[in-house]
Design an enzyme around this catalytic site. Structure first.
Site, PDB file in Angstrom:
ATOM      1  N   LYS A 188       0.790  -1.127   0.055  1.00  0.00           N
ATOM      2  CA  LYS A 188       0.022   0.076   0.107  1.00  0.00           C
ATOM      3  C   LYS A 188       0.924   1.317   0.015  1.00  0.00           C
ATOM      4  O   LYS A 188       0.751   2.349  -0.857  1.00  0.00           O
ATOM      5  CB  LYS A 188      -0.920   0.023   1.226  1.00  0.00           C
ATOM      6  CG  LYS A 188      -2.031  -1.018   1.184  1.00  0.00           C
ATOM      7  CD  LYS A 188      -2.672  -1.204   2.363  1.00  0.00           C
ATOM      8  CE  LYS A 188      -3.739  -2.572   2.085  1.00  0.00           C
ATOM      9  NZ  LYS A 188      -4.485  -2.825   3.319  1.00  0.00           N
ATOM     10  N   GLN A 231      -5.258  -2.344   9.301  1.00  0.00           N
ATOM     11  CA  GLN A 231      -4.867  -3.368   8.933  1.00  0.00           C
ATOM     12  C   GLN A 231      -5.553  -4.496   9.708  1.00  0.00           C
ATOM     13  O   GLN A 231      -5.030  -4.503  10.954  1.00  0.00           O
ATOM     14  CB  GLN A 231      -3.472  -3.620   8.550  1.00  0.00           C
ATOM     15  CG  GLN A 231      -3.043  -4.812   7.755  1.00  0.00           C
ATOM     16  CD  GLN A 231      -3.666  -4.508   6.242  1.00  0.00           C
ATOM     17  OE1 GLN A 231      -3.902  -3.528   5.657  1.00  0.00           O
ATOM     18  NE2 GLN A 231      -3.524  -5.660   5.663  1.00  0.00           N
ATOM     19  N   ASP A 233     -11.539   1.750   2.999  1.00  0.00           N
ATOM     20  CA  ASP A 233     -11.672   0.183   2.941  1.00  0.00           C
ATOM     21  C   ASP A 233     -13.160   0.044   2.657  1.00  0.00           C
ATOM     22  O   ASP A 233     -13.498  -1.244   2.476  1.00  0.00           O
ATOM     23  CB  ASP A 233     -11.330  -0.579   4.531  1.00  0.00           C
ATOM     24  CG  ASP A 233      -9.762  -1.150   4.225  1.00  0.00           C
ATOM     25  OD1 ASP A 233      -9.339  -1.362   3.130  1.00  0.00           O
ATOM     26  OD2 ASP A 233      -9.166  -1.290   5.360  1.00  0.00           O
TER      27      ASP A 233
END
Ligand code: GUN
Length: 286
Positions: free
Chosen positions: A53, A97, A120
């Site tokens: 990322k 995460q 997300d």
């Protein structure tokens, strides 16, 4: 029929180039999109994902900020970090995460992220907004599936889309997205009585069940488009999808490979969500 193999790496690369152009347009107004990624503990797979990322951010010109917290971080400490990042105007997108260490509550963390920064697309309100057709951020893997379908040129209107899998992060949102494009959507799952029968009706088949080669090529309708979201490691060390690729490719008109299909799209869509969040936050055209 022999299927066209869809090149997810090439599509992802094009999407990242589009994002880079949008980042450059923001830069001309003095705005740099910022993405914060919080990682707790030492999970090796998570470390790799987070590194990817960060690399993607650097490539498109997004400023990324990694917050690394120790394994023994308390819920209260994690929530405080999320709150601080939420309040910052230079952070346009943020994510924590997963998986988190067992003692931490993932749902509470997701719900603490402002929906405008929820790149997300995991927040229940983000999913709810998708359900009712309001502006939102769409979770990255389903968004990647839709971007691939757009590239194939298929018009979903009136077509039979069969989704195999009903996870909150992929199966359910991708079904909603296809419905929004006027497809006739069937959602199958582990309890579906006649899975081969349903799969055989699909003009577009999207499989996200996490079981190696569960969908057999012989079930697939001649000429169908097959999107395989699965990625599984077999006992003999091969990477395979949820669809039996070789036999499916003999019947489909187009199919995503594993690896190199949906996988590369996810990070590209995270970049797209981050620039979109920055454009919205600063009132720029999208
Ligand atoms: N762990 C594996 N994939 C993801 C993802 O897309 N988002 C987050 N937050 N954690 C993950």
């Amino acid at each position: 029929m022999t299927a066209t193999i869809i090149d997810g790496n090439a599509i992802a690369q094009r999407k990242r180039a589009e994002v880079a152009d949008r980042v450059a347009a923001l830069a001309r107004s003095g705005i740099t999109p910022g993405l914060a990624v919080v990682i707790v503990g030492e999970d090796p797979a998570s470390q790799v994902y987070v590194r990817n990322k960060e690399k993607a951010c650097a490539e498109v010109g997004i400023r990324s900020e990694k917050v690394e917290l120790p394994e023994q971080t308390t819920q209260q400490e994690l929530m405080a970090v999320v709150e601080q990042l939420s309040a910052r105007s230079d952070i346009h997108g943020m994510l924590v995460q997963f998986p988190l260490p067992d003692h931490l509550d993932e749902d509470a963390v997701v719900e603490a992220i402002p929906v405008t920064k929820d790149v997300d697309g995991f927040h229940p309100e983000s999913i709810g907004r998708l359900l009712v057709g309001k502006e939102t951020l769409v979770s990255c893997t389903p968004a990647g599936v839709m971007a691939i379908l757009e590239e194939t040129g298929v018009d979903l209107k009136g077509n039979e889309v069969v989704v195999v899998g009903r996870s909150n992060n992929v199966g359910k949102p991708v079904a909603l997205l296809c419905l929004a494009q006027h497809a006739t959507v069937t959602q199958c799952h582990s309890r579906t009585r006649d899975l081969p029968g349903h799969v055989g009706l699909a003009d577009v088949l999207i499989v996200a069940v996490g079981r190696p080669e569960m969908v057999k090529g012989e079930w697939i309708k001649e000429g169908a488009i097959v999107i395989d979201v699965g990625i599984n490691r077999t006992e003999d060390g091969r990477l395979v999808g949820d669809v039996e690729f070789e036999t499916a490719a003999e019947r489909a008109s187009a199919i995503t490979p594993v690896p190199g299909g949906v996988g590369p799209m996810t990070v590209a869509m995270l970049m797209q969500n981050t620039v979109l969040a920055a454009e919205r936050a600063t009132g720029r055209p999208q």
